[in-house]
Design a protein around this motif. Structure first.
Motif, PDB file in Angstrom:
ATOM      1  N   ALA A 122     -38.266 -40.591 123.258  1.00  0.00           N
ATOM      2  CA  ALA A 122     -38.622 -40.798 124.665  1.00  0.00           C
ATOM      3  C   ALA A 122     -37.964 -42.061 125.224  1.00  0.00           C
ATOM      4  O   ALA A 122     -37.717 -42.166 126.420  1.00  0.00           O
ATOM      5  CB  ALA A 122     -40.137 -40.887 124.816  1.00  0.00           C
TER       6      ALA A 122
ATOM      7  N   GLN B 255     -38.445 -41.836 134.157  1.00  0.00           N
ATOM      8  CA  GLN B 255     -38.447 -41.618 132.710  1.00  0.00           C
ATOM      9  C   GLN B 255     -37.640 -40.379 132.336  1.00  0.00           C
ATOM     10  O   GLN B 255     -36.799 -40.420 131.451  1.00  0.00           O
ATOM     11  CB  GLN B 255     -39.885 -41.423 132.192  1.00  0.00           C
ATOM     12  CG  GLN B 255     -40.652 -42.706 132.056  1.00  0.00           C
ATOM     13  CD  GLN B 255     -42.072 -42.510 131.523  1.00  0.00           C
ATOM     14  OE1 GLN B 255     -42.936 -43.300 131.837  1.00  0.00           O
ATOM     15  NE2 GLN B 255     -42.296 -41.472 130.737  1.00  0.00           N
ATOM     16  N   SER B 364     -40.814 -45.256 128.212  1.00  0.00           N
ATOM     17  CA  SER B 364     -41.935 -44.326 127.993  1.00  0.00           C
ATOM     18  C   SER B 364     -43.280 -44.959 128.343  1.00  0.00           C
ATOM     19  O   SER B 364     -44.267 -44.259 128.500  1.00  0.00           O
ATOM     20  CB  SER B 364     -41.960 -43.851 126.534  1.00  0.00           C
ATOM     21  OG  SER B 364     -42.305 -44.937 125.675  1.00  0.00           O
TER      22      SER B 364
END
Lengths: 475, 475
Positions: A122, B255, B364
């Protein structure tokens, strides 16, 4: 600049057959603290006391096979208490003697530290132990659609890559280890452990200790864990090879491509001699002329666009055979051949050793630097094919030498010395990616002058006993 | 972490009206050596003794208006001989008190060093004196089709940008000053001059002194010349603004865009309060909701492709009003409004001061960090609009404070302290780009623990008298 530092003492083990470790009280203390992790057999000590360079080395008194940062810290603390130098080694793929040991020293073997500690898809980052190999991380990343493209063609470890500020064929697009390391765990000369950097993409918090340890070749601390940036695997990849009438023509193509801002992922230059070596070793069947290997990454559209731009520039400089439609298998074969330049060179002369050296210059001077160097090679009568990460202005010679041919070694040293001087006169650096190790100490002084005193002050501050890989980077 | 260091002595000039410079023998020696370059009038000393932060400052005993590296070296040598601290200042646009002086100190004014020393279009590099402003270099580069995109929106000088490791809105695409500085000229604490780095794109030659001085805020040496990478002006540019139901929605878009590897050139996040402030100050007429400002650079095709990818991600998170067809004039107006966030905030309260602070977290955790911070702002009853270089995980609060409202200042300090703690707990950093200065000393210790001792050892090695901007970065 050509003088290779001689070892102050011949290896007592090799000379006498006796056991030096038994005479080293640090080794006894290490064995008490770390037990079977401490190897004193001659085979282990010999194999873990050198990198792949041609440079001289001794044999360490012991090898500590470290499984954790705590093992490294314990070993360094014990060695510090006994004033015994330590030298870290991982995959041992260095080219300037950075991991070479001497008698009386202890080798800190990080190759057992081979765990991937964290994958952060991520955040496009990962944390690995220092002994993790690039291939190992990439195998773990493959199913996630990610990869770590920086670093050399040879399968190096993360500790070593960070310690030498490694770069490789894709640095032109993805940066070197300097740009791809976010944070480190480091064991200091005292055995204390510090963590530098972090997981944020950027930080303005205090001195950049991460970049101080990156490239310090284990002389300021021993890197035990590395947090790196990851990149998404490119959606589309295409490759091309193109031959040129002269080396200068090929180099000018690279200059123009860089100046035009084409985001080429790889652009590798091989001179005629290197193409011949690669053809012989890898059966690549390329025309024996200067060549450029290209690779383009991006969306299918942008890859096509980049290849089209490059084809035009190449054609304007007499390039022939540009074919961007190379399939994946042929592409892998091609890049494997490029990766294998050192064994290709070594195969030119049975029983030879190779001596690989590199410099890096501003791209506008690359053609001039590389052609002058080629002329010097010819005049000096040495065998030294040229390959380079041309997009960065970085190129390598691989001297092919009979081990006992002192005259050839001296001639090679002269070519290397003049190449370094030439690069420095052009505003370049004595090494783009191999590091200083023990082979380029004088070159560093020539390049940085008073800056070397600043480096020495930093070294003295962080390693007052001079036990961390002494005599490397700084004399 | 919230405590602001108080000045050890009130400014004697302001208190007594008497002339402190006359009592400082270093000032006499400076006047003898540098003549009219040494200003001792109160107005000059007052104006050149502070940056734009809310932090306390004194007034330096003298300001040396340096025109060259030699001037800086001479001034530092004299101050070193007298044990007098020096503090460098350029454009004075810092936000953490890095350029703030104290009584008894000498301010080294680099703003007269405003010459572009070399433009290297063939190598995409340039060398400038420390006082050159970003706008000045970009004006010189414009006709060459080149630019320098890194650095803050405010028109900062290269010495200051390098010293704080500045980044700004385009760091997500082009990197920060850390990645864009190739080499430096630095005056050390002794007055000695060193050159670090060089013009090669990469180097593995010794310790990375360039990155040691970048971000050191003048505490290890004074940067007098900077060699930077340049970039080609993008062939095509497009911009877009998009509004979102919640701040979390907007953050998730960033993101996902980063994770997808979309090479967005700018992606700026503004919370509802900041959009309202910008609307009022710049008449932008945006819906009063969390917003993202995007900019895309590339070929016409790739810009279109990037905008299309972003539009899809934004739509999936309830984004409205995405329009990538904004013309150049409207685009400039939009980005000027974004650049003006600080004056926009200041205009919210007549006679107010602003206190701008920043943190940076792994992408994240950005949504979580920013929404928790927004909730804390609301609970604390302070005015603090949020804007951020969201693509880097970096965001800013601008506290809007009545100068005498001690309660509001204390509440702001609490919000700042908790935001830093939150960022650190998420693996982030206490500052992405503003630096430590004098405002975040405790935060640095919280972030780096034993690493701060390593920094202190480096500081002591390079500045044993502690005359270079003492009390900044390190307590």
């Amino acid at each position: 600049m050509s003088a290779v530092p001689s070892l102050s003492a011949p290896d007592p083990v090799l000379r006498s057959g006796g056991s030096a470790p038994e005479r080293n009280p640090a080794v006894t203390a290490l064995q008490q603290a770390l037990g079977a992790k401490v190897a004193v057999d001659l085979q282990t000590r010999t194999s873990r006391s050198r990198d792949r360079s041609h440079l001289p080395h001794g044999v360490a008194d012991a090898v500590v096979r470290c499984a954790s940062t705590e093992d490294v810290a314990a070993a360094v603390r014990i060695c510090a208490a006994h004033g015994v130098p330590v030298v870290p080694i991982g995959a041992g793929t260095g080219l300037e003697g950075g991991a070479n040991a001497r008698p009386g020293w202890v080798s800190i073997d990080l190759s057992p530290m081979d765990r991937i500690l964290r994958l952060g898809p991520a955040d496009l980052d990962a944390t690995v132990q220092a002994g993790v190999l690039k291939s190992q991380l990439n195998a773990a990343l493959e199913p996630l659609g990610l990869w770590f493209p920086a670093g050399p063609g040879v399968d190096a470890s993360f500790g070593g890559m960070a310690s030498t500020s490694a770069s490789g064929t894709m640095a032109v697009r993805y940066g070197t280890l300097r740009e791809n390391v976010l944070g480190l765990t480091v064991v200091l000369a005292s055995g204390q452990v510090v963590r530098t950097g972090g997981r944020a993409r950027k930080s303005a918090a205090g001195y950049d200790l991460t970049r101080l340890f990156v490239g310090a070749e284990g002389t300021l601390g021993i890197i035990t864990e590395v947090t790196v940036r990851l990149h998404g695997q490119p959606e589309a990849v295409s490759a091309a090879v193109c031959s040129f009438p002269t080396l200068a023509d090929a180099t000018l193509v690279v200059q123009e491509a860089v100046q035009a801002g084409i985001p080429v992922a790889r652009v590798e230059l091989l001179d005629e001699a290197m193409v011949a070596a690669v053809n012989a070793y890898s059966a690549t069947g390329l025309p024996e002329a200067a060549a450029l290997f290209f690779e383009f990454h991006g969306t299918p559209r942008s890859v096509q666009e980049q290849a089209g731009q490059l084809r035009e520039i190449a054609a304007a400089h007499g390039g022939t055979g540009f074919d961007a439609a190379v399939g994946p298998q042929e592409r892998d074969r091609l890049w494997q051949a490029r990766t294998d330049v050192l064994p290709s060179c070594q195969a030119l002369l049975a029983g030879s050793v190779t001596w690989s050296t590199d410099v890096c210059v501003p791209i506008s001077r690359l053609a001039e630097c590389i052609t002058a160097t080629q002329a010097d090679i010819a005049a000096s009568g040495v065998t030294a094919p040229i390959a380079g990460h041309a997009g960065d202005g970085n190129f390598h010679l691989a001297f092919v030498l009979a081990p006992d041919d002192e005259q050839a070694h001296a001639a090679a040293a002269g070519v290397n010395e003049r190449m370094v001087a030439r690069a420095l006169a052009m505003g370049g650096t004595c090494t783009g990616e191999h590091g200083i190790g023990m082979g380029k100490l004088a070159a560093l002084a020539a390049e940085h002058g008073p800056g070397v005193q600043v480096m020495a002050a930093v070294k003295a501050a962080l390693d007052p006993q001079h036990i961390l890989n002494p005599g490397k980077v700084l004399a």
